[in-house]
Design an enzyme around this catalytic site. Structure first.
Site, PDB file in Angstrom:
ATOM      1  N   GLU A  65      48.011  35.722  26.883  1.00 46.63           N
ATOM      2  CA  GLU A  65      49.089  36.824  27.216  1.00 46.63           C
ATOM      3  C   GLU A  65      49.790  36.409  28.581  1.00 46.63           C
ATOM      4  O   GLU A  65      49.253  36.229  29.486  1.00 46.63           O
ATOM      5  CB  GLU A  65      48.249  38.111  27.395  1.00 46.63           C
ATOM      6  CG  GLU A  65      49.183  39.340  27.632  1.00 46.63           C
ATOM      7  CD  GLU A  65      48.278  40.797  27.874  1.00 46.63           C
ATOM      8  OE1 GLU A  65      48.914  41.598  27.812  1.00 46.63           O
ATOM      9  OE2 GLU A  65      46.947  40.524  27.783  1.00 46.63           O
ATOM     10  N   LYS A 100      54.414  43.537  22.329  1.00 50.13           N
ATOM     11  CA  LYS A 100      53.086  44.304  22.541  1.00 50.13           C
ATOM     12  C   LYS A 100      53.191  45.807  21.910  1.00 50.13           C
ATOM     13  O   LYS A 100      54.099  46.360  22.628  1.00 50.13           O
ATOM     14  CB  LYS A 100      52.489  44.333  23.914  1.00 50.13           C
ATOM     15  CG  LYS A 100      50.953  44.723  23.937  1.00 50.13           C
ATOM     16  CD  LYS A 100      50.369  44.468  25.301  1.00 50.13           C
ATOM     17  CE  LYS A 100      48.838  44.943  25.674  1.00 50.13           C
ATOM     18  NZ  LYS A 100      48.478  44.557  27.069  1.00 50.13           N
ATOM     19  N   CYS A 113      46.322  41.474  23.112  1.00 51.77           N
ATOM     20  CA  CYS A 113      45.158  42.152  23.803  1.00 51.77           C
ATOM     21  C   CYS A 113      45.088  43.605  23.330  1.00 51.77           C
ATOM     22  O   CYS A 113      44.411  43.785  22.569  1.00 51.77           O
ATOM     23  CB  CYS A 113      45.724  42.168  25.404  1.00 51.77           C
ATOM     24  SG  CYS A 113      44.106  42.346  26.308  1.00 51.77           S
ATOM     25  N   SER A 171      42.460  39.691  29.066  1.00 49.61           N
ATOM     26  CA  SER A 171      41.419  40.640  29.363  1.00 49.61           C
ATOM     27  C   SER A 171      40.345  40.419  30.367  1.00 49.61           C
ATOM     28  O   SER A 171      39.822  39.506  30.533  1.00 49.61           O
ATOM     29  CB  SER A 171      40.654  40.581  28.003  1.00 49.61           C
ATOM     30  OG  SER A 171      39.643  41.744  27.869  1.00 49.61           O
ATOM     31  N   GLY A 182      21.325  37.528  57.183  1.00 49.90           N
ATOM     32  CA  GLY A 182      21.060  38.531  56.381  1.00 49.90           C
ATOM     33  C   GLY A 182      21.134  38.167  54.861  1.00 49.90           C
ATOM     34  O   GLY A 182      21.995  37.228  54.702  1.00 49.90           O
TER      35      GLY A 182
END
Length: 595
Positions: free
Chosen positions: A44, A127, A163, A190, A340
């Site tokens: 896409e 789309k 998508c 995605s 840490g």
């Protein structure tokens, strides 16, 4: 049935780099053609990168995308690839976006796919389903397409989809089924989140059944600001059989021979009434005539199983950091290496992403820094080979205190801010990107110092709960052992109680519940949008709930100023979770009074 050799190009585009992305299409298309591919699919908005966000509002960018598409078609033909159909995502447009005052119905920017063939744009598709949730704002940017484009390639009808069309029932996939296509090409941007790969395959199987056709699903990889894309491209037969699946988080050309039914619908005459399926107009375009069967032995893409969860998250964090650094052209990174667990995990991610020569860890001890923390930082540097430096901060802190009367939390925060000044000075002097190392649990409750330990341009573990930080550390060390390598993270950094070490004997549990109790509560409130009653029903202590929720709510102003970081969860701080800073709403039982 005819056999089509499909090539799914799982690649890593860069937003705005039209020339670079076009060069990738040309390079990969040459590779695909050399392997006998008869149809190549790119992700896409491949040509522009994804997501382009408010670049959609710039007509100059829309015009440049359209021009780059035409130029790419001609360049592919000049490369000797004119007879190879190539599907490429790009940005199209014929008017202002829908949010503009001058918007016109049915016109505007489009999230589009084009079939390039014969040196020209042979077909386009816009789309249809536009997502408008989580990180997506496509209703803000694009106009929905109302036409299903079906291209005939080698006697096979191929429907084009993009998508979100896959994530919604009905629409293009239902139309594809009614139109009798043999293959649905679905190109994707995605974004990754944990366990999404577990959802994706069942979803593709449902759409394959709905369309009654094979689905070729191609997804991009790479990092784009907070988002990271993991690929996981696949081909699924109408009966749900997984025919091929690509690896995650790496570029890959998935080649696979697919038997597809011959086209049965005749091409309509020019005077024929418009064909409509599932509410969409169907546009049929012949791109190529009959094709010879693929030469040589069959192409078998193989099936690569997704990685275990912790490996998947680690790879996402590494790729997200690497692409943020490289695509923004930073030479290296610098961060505070305290000994840490959080800074240790960030260090290991950075070394995996960039190599030790591009990673600078700075120990900045104060009078409250324990000997074991300084030793743990030094040991990690030895294990990983990163550039390790020591900058004691106590003389600088003492200079402030000699000129200002400070006590308590103000002195604690002063130490953190001195460290932030040192890191930013090194960034200015040497060009490093400063990484901040706060985890999602700390960001949630405001357990950070503005312009101190929160300083930085990117946070690799921003979307990682503290309990998962420990899990990742143990996984990464075990993975090193499995590979016959030195574990990067000292065991003491993993096993010792967490502490900011800003006052004598300080521990995180002085202020916060144990993270094993805190993280599930935070996950319910933040990721799951549970209110107080929902958290009580989930078994959490009401008194602790009230204290924690207040900490979360009043820290919104800090999170709004925090550095971006790779999204791995269903709801990351930032574009996923948008709350007002100024708000008097509190869950029942909480209070604005000081704790």
């Amino acid at each position: 049935m005819p056999t089509l050799r499909l090539a799914l190009a799982q690649v890593n585009p860069t937003v705005g780099d039209l020339d670079g992305n076009a060069a990738t299409v040309r390079r990969i298309s040459r590779d695909a053609a050399g392997s006998g591919a008869q149809l190549v699919l790119f992700p896409e908005m491949m040509l522009t990168g994804y997501p382009v966000e408010d670049l959609v509002f710039r007509q100059s960018f829309v015009t440049a995308s359209r021009a780059a598409l035409s130029r790419l078609a001609a360049d592919l033909a000049a490369d000797g690839l004119g007879e190879l159909p190539v599907v490429v995502g790009y940005l199209d447009g014929d008017g202002p976006p829908p949010s503009h005052a001058d918007a016109q119905p049915g016109r505007g920017p489009r999230n589009a796919a084009a079939v390039l063939h014969g040196g020209a744009v042979a077909a386009t598709y816009f789309k249809h389903h536009l997502p408008n949730y989580g990180v997506f704002d496509e209703d803000r940017y694009f106009v929905s397409g109302d036409t299903l484009t079906v291209v005939r390639i080698g006697g096979v009808d191929v429907a084009l989809t993009i998508c979100e069309d896959l994530w919604q029932a009905g629409g293009p996939f239902a139309a594809a089924g009614q139109a009798g296509v043999g293959l649905v090409a679905n190109i994707n941007g995605s974004p990754y989140e944990l366990n999404k790969d577990d959802v994706r395959l069942p979803l593709v199987r449902r759409r394959a059944a709905e369309a009654g056709a094979t689905i070729a699903y191609v997804n991009m990889i790479g990092g784009q600001d907070e988002l990271v894309f993991e690929g996981d491209s696949m081909i699924v037969a109408p009966d749900g059989t997984l025919l091929a699946r690509a690896p995650q988080f790496v570029e890959h050309l998935l080649l696979h021979d697919v038997e597809v039914p011959s086209a049965t619908a005749a091409r309509p005459d020019a005077d024929a009434p418009a064909e409509v399926a599932a509410g969409l107009r169907v546009q049929r375009i012949t791109v190529t005539g009959e094709l010879a069967p693929p030469a040589g032995p069959p192409a078998v893409g193989g099936v690569v199983e997704p990685s275990p969860d912790l490996a998947e998250v680690w790879n996402a964090l590494v790729l997200g950091l690497r692409d943020y650094v490289d695509k923004n052209r930073f030479p290296s990174v610098v961060f505070g290496l305290s000994g840490g667990i959080d800074s240790a995990v960030v260090a290991a991610i950075a070394v995996d992403a960039l190599g030790p020569r591009r990673v600078v860890g700075v120990s900045m001890p104060s009078q409250h820094s324990s000997a074991h923390s300084r030793g743990d930082a030094e040991e990690l540097a030895e294990r990983t080979g990163l550039d390790y430096r020591t900058e004691p901060i106590q003389p600088m802190v003492d200079s402030f205190l000699a000129n200002m009367s400070l006590s308590g939390v103000a002195v604690e925060n002063l130490q953190a801010r001195v460290r932030g000044v040192i890191l930013m000075a090194l960034s200015n002097q040497e060009g490093h990107l400063v990484l901040t190392t706060g985890n999602k649990s700390e960001l949630a409750v405001g357990y950070s110092t503005l312009y101190g330990d929160s300083v930085g341009g990117f946070n690799p573990i921003k979307d990682v709960w503290k309990t998962m930080v420990w899990e990742l550390a143990r996984w990464r060390n075990a993975e090193a052992v499995r590979r016959g390598q030195t574990p990067p993270i000292p065991e003491n950094s993993i096993s010792k109680p967490p502490s900011a070490e800003l006052s004598p004997g300080q521990l995180d549990t002085d202020t916060l519940p144990d993270y094993t109790l805190l993280d599930p509560m935070l996950s319910g409130y933040i990721d799951g949008d549970l209110g107080r009653e929902g958290l009580v029903e989930a078994g959490h202590d009401p008194a602790v709930i009230d204290r924690v929720l207040r900490m979360v709510d009043i820290a919104e102003y800090k999170r709004r100023q925090s550095a971006p970081g790779t999204k791995i969860s269903i709801k990351a701080f930032g574009r996923d979770r948008r709350l007002p800073i100024t708000s008097r709403w509190r869950e029942h039982g909480t209070t604005d009074r000081p704790l």
